[in-house]
Scaffold this motif. Structure first.
Motif, PDB file in Angstrom:
ATOM      1  N   ILE A   1       6.227   9.870  -6.226  1.00 21.59           N
ATOM      2  CA  ILE A   1       7.540   9.955  -5.243  1.00 21.59           C
ATOM      3  C   ILE A   1       8.434   8.635  -5.471  1.00 21.59           C
ATOM      4  CG2 ILE A   1       8.242  10.212  -2.651  1.00 21.59           C
ATOM      5  CD1 ILE A   1       5.590  11.181  -2.162  1.00 21.59           C
ATOM      6  N   PRO A   2       9.771   9.071  -5.611  1.00 19.91           N
ATOM      7  CA  PRO A   2      10.659   8.149  -6.196  1.00 19.91           C
ATOM      8  C   PRO A   2      11.075   7.134  -4.883  1.00 19.91           C
ATOM      9  CG  PRO A   2      11.795  10.109  -6.057  1.00 19.91           C
ATOM     10  CD  PRO A   2      10.411  10.468  -5.817  1.00 19.91           C
TER      11      PRO A   2
ATOM     12  N   ARG B   1       0.848  -1.031   0.113  1.00 20.91           N
ATOM     13  CA  ARG B   1      -0.067  -0.110  -0.020  1.00 20.91           C
ATOM     14  C   ARG B   1       0.821   1.444  -0.001  1.00 20.91           C
ATOM     15  NH1 ARG B   1      -3.916   0.296   4.685  1.00 20.91           N
ATOM     16  NH2 ARG B   1      -4.697   1.925   3.798  1.00 20.91           N
ATOM     17  N   THR B   2       1.754   1.265   0.764  1.00 25.89           N
ATOM     18  CA  THR B   2       2.846   2.269   0.895  1.00 25.89           C
ATOM     19  C   THR B   2       3.393   2.710  -0.429  1.00 25.89           C
ATOM     20  OG1 THR B   2       3.307   1.958   3.238  1.00 25.89           O
ATOM     21  CG2 THR B   2       4.834   3.456   2.095  1.00 25.89           C
ATOM     22  N   LYS B   3       3.879   1.445  -1.009  1.00 28.24           N
ATOM     23  CA  LYS B   3       4.716   1.746  -2.438  1.00 28.24           C
ATOM     24  C   LYS B   3       3.500   2.177  -3.402  1.00 28.24           C
ATOM     25  CE  LYS B   3       7.150  -0.807  -5.711  1.00 28.24           C
ATOM     26  NZ  LYS B   3       6.406  -0.498  -6.992  1.00 28.24           N
ATOM     27  N   GLN B   4       2.570   1.797  -3.475  1.00 29.18           N
ATOM     28  CA  GLN B   4       1.525   2.180  -4.426  1.00 29.18           C
ATOM     29  C   GLN B   4       1.090   3.619  -4.234  1.00 29.18           C
ATOM     30  OE1 GLN B   4       0.053   0.147  -7.239  1.00 29.18           O
ATOM     31  NE2 GLN B   4      -0.299   2.394  -7.670  1.00 29.18           N
ATOM     32  N   TYR B   5       1.215   3.866  -3.017  1.00 30.73           N
ATOM     33  CA  TYR B   5       0.662   5.299  -2.759  1.00 30.73           C
ATOM     34  C   TYR B   5       1.809   6.349  -3.112  1.00 30.73           C
ATOM     35  CZ  TYR B   5      -1.709   9.183  -0.056  1.00 30.73           C
ATOM     36  OH  TYR B   5      -2.544  10.319   0.256  1.00 30.73           O
ATOM     37  N   ARG B   6       3.027   5.911  -2.917  1.00 27.12           N
ATOM     38  CA  ARG B   6       4.249   6.713  -3.297  1.00 27.12           C
ATOM     39  C   ARG B   6       4.202   6.744  -5.007  1.00 27.12           C
ATOM     40  NH1 ARG B   6       8.259   7.402   0.479  1.00 27.12           N
ATOM     41  NH2 ARG B   6       9.702   7.738  -1.037  1.00 27.12           N
ATOM     42  N   ASP B   7       3.891   5.688  -5.479  1.00 31.86           N
ATOM     43  CA  ASP B   7       3.887   5.704  -7.105  1.00 31.86           C
ATOM     44  C   ASP B   7       2.753   6.774  -7.493  1.00 31.86           C
ATOM     45  OD1 ASP B   7       5.977   3.891  -7.026  1.00 31.86           O
ATOM     46  OD2 ASP B   7       4.747   2.223  -7.349  1.00 31.86           O
ATOM     47  N   ASP B   8       1.828   6.520  -6.787  1.00 31.57           N
ATOM     48  CA  ASP B   8       0.628   7.524  -7.458  1.00 31.57           C
ATOM     49  C   ASP B   8       0.992   9.079  -7.220  1.00 31.57           C
ATOM     50  OD1 ASP B   8      -0.812   5.207  -7.898  1.00 31.57           O
ATOM     51  OD2 ASP B   8      -2.047   5.343  -6.109  1.00 31.57           O
ATOM     52  N   LEU B   9       1.698   9.277  -6.176  1.00 36.00           N
ATOM     53  CA  LEU B   9       2.059  10.672  -5.878  1.00 36.00           C
ATOM     54  C   LEU B   9       3.315  11.004  -6.639  1.00 36.00           C
ATOM     55  CD1 LEU B   9       1.378  11.166  -2.208  1.00 36.00           C
ATOM     56  CD2 LEU B   9       0.168  12.141  -4.127  1.00 36.00           C
TER      57      LEU B   9
ATOM     58  N   LYS C   1      -0.651  14.798   0.195  1.00 38.25           N
ATOM     59  CA  LYS C   1      -1.218  15.462  -1.259  1.00 38.25           C
ATOM     60  C   LYS C   1      -1.182  17.095  -1.022  1.00 38.25           C
ATOM     61  CE  LYS C   1      -4.281  11.735  -2.185  1.00 38.25           C
ATOM     62  NZ  LYS C   1      -5.477  11.212  -2.398  1.00 38.25           N
ATOM     63  N   ASN C   2      -1.053  17.793   0.205  1.00 41.52           N
ATOM     64  CA  ASN C   2      -0.893  19.240   0.025  1.00 41.52           C
ATOM     65  C   ASN C   2       0.513  19.753  -0.025  1.00 41.52           C
ATOM     66  OD1 ASN C   2      -3.655  20.523   0.853  1.00 41.52           O
ATOM     67  ND2 ASN C   2      -3.638  18.674   1.877  1.00 41.52           N
ATOM     68  N   ARG C   3       1.468  18.677  -0.273  1.00 42.89           N
ATOM     69  CA  ARG C   3       2.888  19.325  -0.316  1.00 42.89           C
ATOM     70  C   ARG C   3       3.603  18.595  -1.604  1.00 42.89           C
ATOM     71  NH1 ARG C   3       3.352  23.491   1.124  1.00 42.89           N
ATOM     72  NH2 ARG C   3       5.682  23.573   1.814  1.00 42.89           N
ATOM     73  N   ASP C   4       4.526  19.137  -2.362  1.00 44.86           N
ATOM     74  CA  ASP C   4       5.146  18.791  -3.350  1.00 44.86           C
ATOM     75  C   ASP C   4       6.254  17.919  -2.815  1.00 44.86           C
ATOM     76  OD1 ASP C   4       6.037  18.203  -5.841  1.00 44.86           O
ATOM     77  OD2 ASP C   4       6.860  19.983  -6.459  1.00 44.86           O
ATOM     78  N   ILE C   5       6.095  16.756  -2.407  1.00 46.53           N
ATOM     79  CA  ILE C   5       7.081  15.994  -1.572  1.00 46.53           C
ATOM     80  C   ILE C   5       8.235  15.667  -2.414  1.00 46.53           C
ATOM     81  CG2 ILE C   5       7.588  13.725  -0.524  1.00 46.53           C
ATOM     82  CD1 ILE C   5       4.896  14.006   0.822  1.00 46.53           C
ATOM     83  N   LYS C   6       8.041  15.373  -3.634  1.00 46.15           N
ATOM     84  CA  LYS C   6       9.143  14.630  -4.598  1.00 46.15           C
ATOM     85  C   LYS C   6      10.091  15.627  -4.950  1.00 46.15           C
ATOM     86  CE  LYS C   6       6.444  15.394  -8.997  1.00 46.15           C
ATOM     87  NZ  LYS C   6       5.275  15.659  -8.275  1.00 46.15           N
ATOM     88  N   ASN C   7       9.894  17.125  -4.836  1.00 44.41           N
ATOM     89  CA  ASN C   7      11.000  18.225  -5.144  1.00 44.41           C
ATOM     90  C   ASN C   7      11.502  18.757  -3.994  1.00 44.41           C
ATOM     91  OD1 ASN C   7      10.465  18.015  -7.974  1.00 44.41           O
ATOM     92  ND2 ASN C   7       8.573  19.100  -7.804  1.00 44.41           N
ATOM     93  N   PHE C   8      11.358  18.257  -2.557  1.00 42.24           N
ATOM     94  CA  PHE C   8      11.754  18.736  -1.574  1.00 42.24           C
ATOM     95  C   PHE C   8      13.306  18.002  -1.224  1.00 42.24           C
ATOM     96  CE2 PHE C   8       7.588  19.985   0.352  1.00 42.24           C
ATOM     97  CZ  PHE C   8       7.975  21.453   0.017  1.00 42.24           C
TER      98      PHE C   8
ATOM     99  N   ASP D   1      10.210  11.212   3.376  1.00 43.35           N
ATOM    100  CA  ASP D   1       8.414  11.923   3.658  1.00 43.35           C
ATOM    101  C   ASP D   1       8.168  12.289   4.798  1.00 43.35           C
ATOM    102  OD1 ASP D   1       6.568   9.840   4.335  1.00 43.35           O
ATOM    103  OD2 ASP D   1       7.968   8.810   2.907  1.00 43.35           O
ATOM    104  N   PHE D   2       9.002  11.867   5.907  1.00 45.38           N
ATOM    105  CA  PHE D   2       8.783  12.200   6.997  1.00 45.38           C
ATOM    106  C   PHE D   2       7.612  11.568   7.836  1.00 45.38           C
ATOM    107  CE2 PHE D   2      12.144  15.079   5.823  1.00 45.38           C
ATOM    108  CZ  PHE D   2      12.995  14.904   6.830  1.00 45.38           C
ATOM    109  N   GLY D   3       7.072  10.608   7.712  1.00 41.77           N
ATOM    110  CA  GLY D   3       6.052   9.780   8.034  1.00 41.77           C
ATOM    111  C   GLY D   3       4.553  10.418   7.435  1.00 41.77           C
TER     112      GLY D   3
END
Length: 327
Positions: A164-165, A154-162, A282-289, A170-172
């Motif tokens: 996020i490499p 589930r975690t992997k799928q959620y990261r893929d959907d967003l 979903k409210n932060r652009d995590i992949k670019n931080f 992602d600090f939890g």
């Protein structure tokens, strides 16, 4: 003699036909067995995939059978094994706030990234909950440890959907969002408090927020003591939000973007987290931080709370009392 030979040939032909029929039956039986095995394997895979995607709980501590499914407050507690010395105070503070009319369910979710740390955290927390006689789990107070980790599908799928490499810090917040999905699906939480396992809450938090909860306010905030050090030129000091400069000082909660801490707000489940788009990651652009700037992620708290506070139809209230101490 010719008749005998003809009869003999007929028997041979009959034997060959019988042999061929038997082989055909055998082949059909074998084919059916193969199909059955394949079908069973597919069914097993389907069952396992459903299990892995279900909101599982690996530990559930309750000494009595809960007669009611509804909790006045569910507490989603993000924790790390490094906070071990603070768990006792955190759980005890919420236990003291519970009662038959103010039922509380605490759900811990481990946010460490290393698998060894995750396993260590689960083991230590479970041991604390099982072996401490000070805790009495009854119909008014329940504690669970979620099975969610940074390693499940589930975690992997959620990261893929967003987008996020793998390995991106992602600090939890991804696990926080998935645990919120589980709590929402349980249909058991009137309000949800999202916090960390190293905090303390006032024993009167349920009494202090009771009136606002009965009015089904969308967001209910309260003041807190922050352990962060605030410099004299801090914008929040200038605004009068923080009594500073210094550490361990009063933070006056405002339900505005970046003016509120994650653990200082109760969320009305039906009017907030029922919407799957109201999630922190979903409210932060995590992949670019950058990975080394956690402040970028911490602002997800204030941004998400602020965006909900500014929505049309949102009702909110800040209780002018200190209900939360950040250790």
């Amino acid at each position: 003699r010719k008749m005998r030979k003809l009869g003999s040939r007929d028997h041979e032909r009959d034997d060959r036909r019988l042999s061929e029929d038997q082989r055909s039956i055998t082949d059909k039986n074998m084919a059916m067995k193969v199909v059955a095995v394949i079908g069973g394997f597919i069914a097993l895979v389907t069952i396992l995939s459903n299990i892995s995607s279900a909101p599982l709980v690996i530990h559930d501590f309750s000494f009595k059978t809960n007669e009611h499914n509804q909790f006045q407050m569910c507490v989603l507690a993000r924790y790390s094994f490094t906070q071990e010395k603070k768990w006792l105070g955190f759980i005890g503070s919420l236990l003291s706030a519970s009662s038959e009319s103010s039922r509380i369910h605490v759900v811990f979710v481990e946010t460490d990234t290393l698998q060894s740390e995750v396993e260590q955290g689960h083991k230590r927390l479970a041991s604390l909950l099982q072996n401490n006689s000070a805790f009495t789990y009854d119909n008014s107070f329940k504690v669970s440890i979620s099975s969610l980790t940074n390693y499940d599908s589930r975690t992997k799928q959620y990261r893929d959907d967003l987008g996020i490499p793998p390995g991106k810090q992602d600090f939890g917040y991804i696990l926080t969002d998935l645990a919120l999905d589980d709590l929402v699906q349980s249909n058991s939480c009137e309000y949800i408090l999202v916090t960390n396992g190293d905090n303390l809450y006032h024993a009167n938090i349920m009494d202090a927020t009771q009136k606002a909860r009965r009015l089904s306010k969308t967001l209910i905030g309260f003041h807190m003591v922050s352990h962060h050090e605030w410099l004299s030129d801090s914008e929040n000091i200038m605004k009068g939000i923080i009594d500073g400069p210094g550490k361990d000082i009063l933070l006056r909660t405002r339900l505005e973007p970046n003016e509120v801490d994650l653990g200082a707000v109760l969320w009305h489940t039906e009017s907030t987290f029922k919407n799957p788009e109201i999630r922190f990651s979903k409210n932060r652009d995590i992949k670019n931080f950058p990975d080394n700037i956690p402040q970028s992620f911490w602002t997800a708290d204030g941004v998400t709370i602020g965006s909900v506070a500014q929505r049309e139809g949102t009702t909110k209230e800040v209780i002018p009392r200190i209900m939360f101490v950040h250790l």
